[in-house]
Design an enzyme around this catalytic site. Sequence first.
Site, PDB file in Angstrom:
ATOM      1  N   GLU A 151       0.788  -1.231   0.000  1.00 36.01           N
ATOM      2  CA  GLU A 151       0.000   0.000   0.000  1.00 36.01           C
ATOM      3  C   GLU A 151       0.831   1.297   0.000  1.00 36.01           C
ATOM      4  O   GLU A 151       0.855   2.029   0.984  1.00 36.01           O
ATOM      5  CB  GLU A 151      -0.996  -0.035   1.172  1.00 36.01           C
ATOM      6  CG  GLU A 151      -1.952  -1.210   1.020  1.00 36.01           C
ATOM      7  CD  GLU A 151      -3.087  -1.272   2.054  1.00 36.01           C
ATOM      8  OE1 GLU A 151      -3.111  -0.445   2.969  1.00 36.01           O
ATOM      9  OE2 GLU A 151      -3.937  -2.175   1.904  1.00 36.01           O
TER      10      GLU A 151
ATOM     11  N   GLU B 210      -4.240  -9.009  -1.215  1.00 31.95           N
ATOM     12  CA  GLU B 210      -4.719  -8.902   0.172  1.00 31.95           C
ATOM     13  C   GLU B 210      -6.212  -8.618   0.230  1.00 31.95           C
ATOM     14  O   GLU B 210      -6.738  -7.798  -0.527  1.00 31.95           O
ATOM     15  CB  GLU B 210      -3.980  -7.793   0.925  1.00 31.95           C
ATOM     16  CG  GLU B 210      -4.252  -7.831   2.437  1.00 31.95           C
ATOM     17  CD  GLU B 210      -3.602  -6.667   3.178  1.00 31.95           C
ATOM     18  OE1 GLU B 210      -2.381  -6.477   3.043  1.00 31.95           O
ATOM     19  OE2 GLU B 210      -4.335  -5.959   3.901  1.00 31.95           O
TER      20      GLU B 210
END
Length: 520
Positions: free
Chosen positions: A259, A363
């Site tokens: 991220e 994820e």
Amino acid sequence: MAISLSTALISLALFIGFATLSRGSDECLARNFGHGSVVCECNSTHCDSIGSVTLPPLGQFVSFTSSKAGSRLQRDQGPVQKYSTGAALRLTLVPSQKYQRIRGFGGAMTDSAAINIMSLSSRTQDQLLQQYFSAQGIGYSVVRVPMASCDFSTRLYTYADTPGDYNLDKFTLATEDINMKIPLLQRAQAMSPQPLHLLASAWSAPAWLKTNGALTGKGSLKGKPGGKEHKTWAQYYVRFLEEYAKHNLSFWAITTGNEPSAGLFNYSFQALGFTAEEQRDWVGLDLGPALHTSAHPKTHLLILDDNRLLLPHWAKVVLSDVHASRYVHGVGVHWYLDNLVPADLSLGTTHHLYPEYYLFGTEACAGWSPADRGVVLGSWERAEQYAHSIIEDLNHYMVGWTDWNLALDQGGGPNWVKNFVDSPIIVDHIRDVFYKQPTFYSMAHFSKFLWEGSQRVGVSFNQKNKLECLAVIRPDGSVVLTVLNRLSSEVQFEVWDPAVGFISSEAPARALLTIAWNTH
Ligand SMILES: *[C@@H]1O[C@H](CO)[C@@H](O)[C@H](O)[C@H]1NC(C)=O
Ligand SMILES: *[C@@H]1O[C@H](CO)[C@@H](O)[C@H](O)[C@H]1NC(C)=O
Ligand SMILES: *[C@@H]1O[C@H](CO)[C@@H](O)[C@H](O)[C@H]1NC(C)=O
């Protein structure tokens, strides 16, 4: 080993007269915590298991059903018929429409997952690992491994916390790797019928390499791509691969970092900010060349590792650059905030712009949003969230899907920043048991059946309806059709595979159904 041990125990128990154990080994020991559906409880000697699945000969189909009402991979079998069954709703397989090939499914060996698994007795640990990785289990072939700490850790660390260590002379794996993650990964690998695809992602660079001097919060690498901080950060990945290789664990892929958008804001846990432009230049100047000249040049590189709302922009920036794109194999995608942008505008567009790069789900977890937080034992709604997402993602060119923590405790942790979430396996170490959540079975409906190399094919309906479905042809020619019914009433339909005939079927209310048949 634990299988033969438990078989031995069951035989012993039978011998001395505990007949209840005799039919137990495949059945879900259902527990209802009052959240809509049930979990299946497993201990050191008992765990329901799908076992190895062989398809019936040509002319028969097999189906597996899981439902809110409590079915868990319930097996049924029936004939493939010559003529239409007359059902109003028909789903036709279109094998001539061929799409992407599947790579695999799995979860993440976070520090927290490892702590939870190791909190159980060694036989219950084996039982848990077998559920995911053994031939009797649900066929996980992907394990994401965080490099050093993330929020699902009990402390903040990286592998190179000595300030100024640009040569990484003090680089060292953590006790979490040496004592927990590596031994568990080795055990998982040993019980897996196939080589595991390990995938590494880093959350933060060491604080001394960063603009903000901390692992958390808003911060990026100091300097510029091509500079010494960016070069060191690339070498850190290479060192990680080398250290794990010493333990016989080699990685299929690394991502450019978890991220990257998180580190552009004041994020509360480990993050490293990259813009798409900085990631492009870091890959082209530093990470790509470092990997290429390392002892692990075949390791795949996945960019993004962040939410799909950043697509196709992020892919355009990185993949239209010749210096960066030649080092890249795929695009890693997280599932958070999926509702903000449709799959066709993000995943679909990216695939059509860059078809030579695969899309991979890196994820996902339930229980992450403030409105629906933490562990909910027996939530069928969350099983539906998983199945809906996997079907949608695979229908938009993803080649695999990775769940987050392999196991959490009943509080959804540990997590040092209290970012508690849910997991397909929830551990109660006091009782030495674990609960398989409905999401575990959602994963199973895909991971057990969609073997590596399976190819997605077309399906078409003869009328509008609310079923969600996905069809693949496996490398051995067999067909697998997955159907999700989120309605609260059952839906009758027939399946037509022009190559073999008609299958009469029904999707029970709030159920996930996998139908499979041989074509020769
Ligand atoms: C495990 O669960 C089974 C099924 O409920 C039970 O019969 C058995 O006694 C349990 N084993 C242990 C070690 O608690
Ligand atoms: C590494 O793995 C190979 C094959 O999987 C095996 O033969 C070898 O013994 C392993 N080595 C160590 C040190 O575990
Ligand atoms: C960043 O967030 C932390 C808490 O997570 C807070 O203490 C700090 O004041 C914030 N900093 C800024 C600049 O907003």
